[in-house]
Design a protein around this motif. Structure first.
Motif, PDB file in Angstrom:
ATOM      1  N   SER A 186      -1.495   1.671  -5.899  1.00  0.00           N
ATOM      2  CA  SER A 186      -0.200   1.819  -6.550  1.00  0.00           C
ATOM      3  C   SER A 186      -0.192   3.031  -7.475  1.00  0.00           C
ATOM      4  O   SER A 186       0.816   3.745  -7.584  1.00  0.00           O
ATOM      5  N   LEU A 187      -1.318   3.286  -8.123  1.00  0.00           N
ATOM      6  CA  LEU A 187      -1.432   4.437  -9.017  1.00  0.00           C
ATOM      7  C   LEU A 187      -1.219   5.746  -8.255  1.00  0.00           C
ATOM      8  O   LEU A 187      -0.499   6.638  -8.717  1.00  0.00           O
ATOM      9  N   VAL A 188      -1.810   5.856  -7.081  1.00  0.00           N
ATOM     10  CA  VAL A 188      -1.635   7.051  -6.261  1.00  0.00           C
ATOM     11  C   VAL A 188      -0.184   7.194  -5.814  1.00  0.00           C
ATOM     12  O   VAL A 188       0.346   8.306  -5.690  1.00  0.00           O
TER      13      VAL A 188
ATOM     14  N   GLU B 184       5.286  -0.789  -5.982  1.00  0.00           N
ATOM     15  CA  GLU B 184       4.954  -2.217  -5.913  1.00  0.00           C
ATOM     16  C   GLU B 184       4.008  -2.647  -7.035  1.00  0.00           C
ATOM     17  O   GLU B 184       3.234  -3.598  -6.886  1.00  0.00           O
ATOM     18  N   TRP B 185       4.087  -1.959  -8.153  1.00  0.00           N
ATOM     19  CA  TRP B 185       3.194  -2.249  -9.287  1.00  0.00           C
ATOM     20  C   TRP B 185       3.318  -3.695  -9.740  1.00  0.00           C
ATOM     21  O   TRP B 185       2.321  -4.423  -9.848  1.00  0.00           O
ATOM     22  N   GLY B 186       4.545  -4.152 -10.019  1.00  0.00           N
ATOM     23  CA  GLY B 186       4.741  -5.515 -10.518  1.00  0.00           C
ATOM     24  C   GLY B 186       4.265  -6.569  -9.546  1.00  0.00           C
ATOM     25  O   GLY B 186       3.604  -7.543  -9.930  1.00  0.00           O
ATOM     26  N   GLU B 187       4.574  -6.401  -8.252  1.00  0.00           N
ATOM     27  CA  GLU B 187       4.166  -7.370  -7.243  1.00  0.00           C
ATOM     28  C   GLU B 187       2.650  -7.438  -7.126  1.00  0.00           C
ATOM     29  O   GLU B 187       2.053  -8.520  -6.990  1.00  0.00           O
TER      30      GLU B 187
ATOM     31  N   GLY C 195      -6.127  16.960 -15.443  1.00  0.00           N
ATOM     32  CA  GLY C 195      -6.381  18.210 -14.742  1.00  0.00           C
ATOM     33  C   GLY C 195      -6.024  18.213 -13.279  1.00  0.00           C
ATOM     34  O   GLY C 195      -5.707  19.268 -12.718  1.00  0.00           O
ATOM     35  N   HIS C 196      -6.034  17.021 -12.645  1.00  0.00           N
ATOM     36  CA  HIS C 196      -5.864  16.977 -11.191  1.00  0.00           C
ATOM     37  C   HIS C 196      -4.754  16.052 -10.714  1.00  0.00           C
ATOM     38  O   HIS C 196      -4.470  16.014  -9.517  1.00  0.00           O
ATOM     39  N   GLY C 197      -4.121  15.293 -11.607  1.00  0.00           N
ATOM     40  CA  GLY C 197      -3.051  14.396 -11.194  1.00  0.00           C
ATOM     41  C   GLY C 197      -3.543  13.365 -10.202  1.00  0.00           C
ATOM     42  O   GLY C 197      -4.648  12.827 -10.327  1.00  0.00           O
ATOM     43  N   ALA C 198      -2.744  13.105  -9.166  1.00  0.00           N
ATOM     44  CA  ALA C 198      -3.096  12.094  -8.162  1.00  0.00           C
ATOM     45  C   ALA C 198      -4.418  12.415  -7.483  1.00  0.00           C
ATOM     46  O   ALA C 198      -5.160  11.517  -7.070  1.00  0.00           O
TER      47      ALA C 198
END
Length: 214
Positions: free
Chosen positions: A43-45, A50-53, A182-185
């Protein structure tokens, strides 16, 4: 740049990674497998998709409640092994219970601070190879001092340097924030590797403490 400054400057993804990495390193205290947090890393990427689910699924799988529920034991947790390990497990459950359902900077910043302080406290509690740790060395016992991360950083040992276990945890927290800034995703994979290394260390410490009490 200090940990407090890194947290203050982090965006949603960086804050999520910071809190999630702290929680991931403490999974051995929750009785969960190494892959139990993988859906949240995905989900972070995906910018919180769908974080909550996925949080609801995680809490159900670990037998944990939400932020408004009283803390309780998780199936397979290590409560009762020794007082320090039991307190550490309770702190880890509170980290999980405090995960915000909303993927927003304000909610995530508060959670990241809570997780940072709790993870440092956990490592301080467990930093005794042969048995229960001595009494607390500063910092909030309930792990809810989200804005007191700086106190934990400077107060690990008020008579000297931070212990090796705590110092290593502090470095991991800083490294995760630097990677995401520095690099994000693209930095998520490296942050996960850092967290995996820390989880193995903590699992070994918990096992060693359990063996020492046999």
């Amino acid at each position: 740049m200090s940990l407090v400054e890194l947290l203050a400057q982090a965006d949603e993804r960086g804050l999520t990674a910071a809190g999630l990495a702290c929680l991931d390193r403490c999974v051995p205290l929750l009785g969960g497998g190494d892959e139990v947090l993988r859906p949240l890393w995905v989900s972070l990427v995906e910018d919180g998709a769908e974080w909550g689910e996925r949080i609801d699924w995680l809490r159900e799988s670990l037998g944990a409640g939400g932020p408004d529920d009283p803390p309780g034991g998780a199936p397979g947790s290590v409560d009762g092994a020794d007082p320090a390990t039991g307190e550490a497990a309770a702190l880890a459950r509170r980290m999980l219970a405090a995960v915000p359902a909303e993927w927003s900077a304000d909610a995530l910043r508060e959670w990241a601070g809570i997780c940072s302080a709790a993870a440092l406290r956990i490592h301080r509690l467990l930093d005794s190879a042969d048995g229960p740790a001595d009494g607390p060395a500063g910092g909030p016992a309930d792990g809810t001092g989200g804005n007191r991360t700086g106190d934990d950083r400077t107060g690990e040992d008020r008579t000297g340097e931070a212990s090796p276990l705590v110092a290593a945890e502090l470095r991991r927290q800083e490294t995760v924030l630097v990677l995401l800034a520095g690099h994000g995703a693209a930095g998520v994979r490296q942050a996960l590797d850092v967290s995996t290394e820390g989880r193995r260390v903590l699992r070994a410490v918990v096992s060693r403490r359990a063996r020492a009490r046999v």
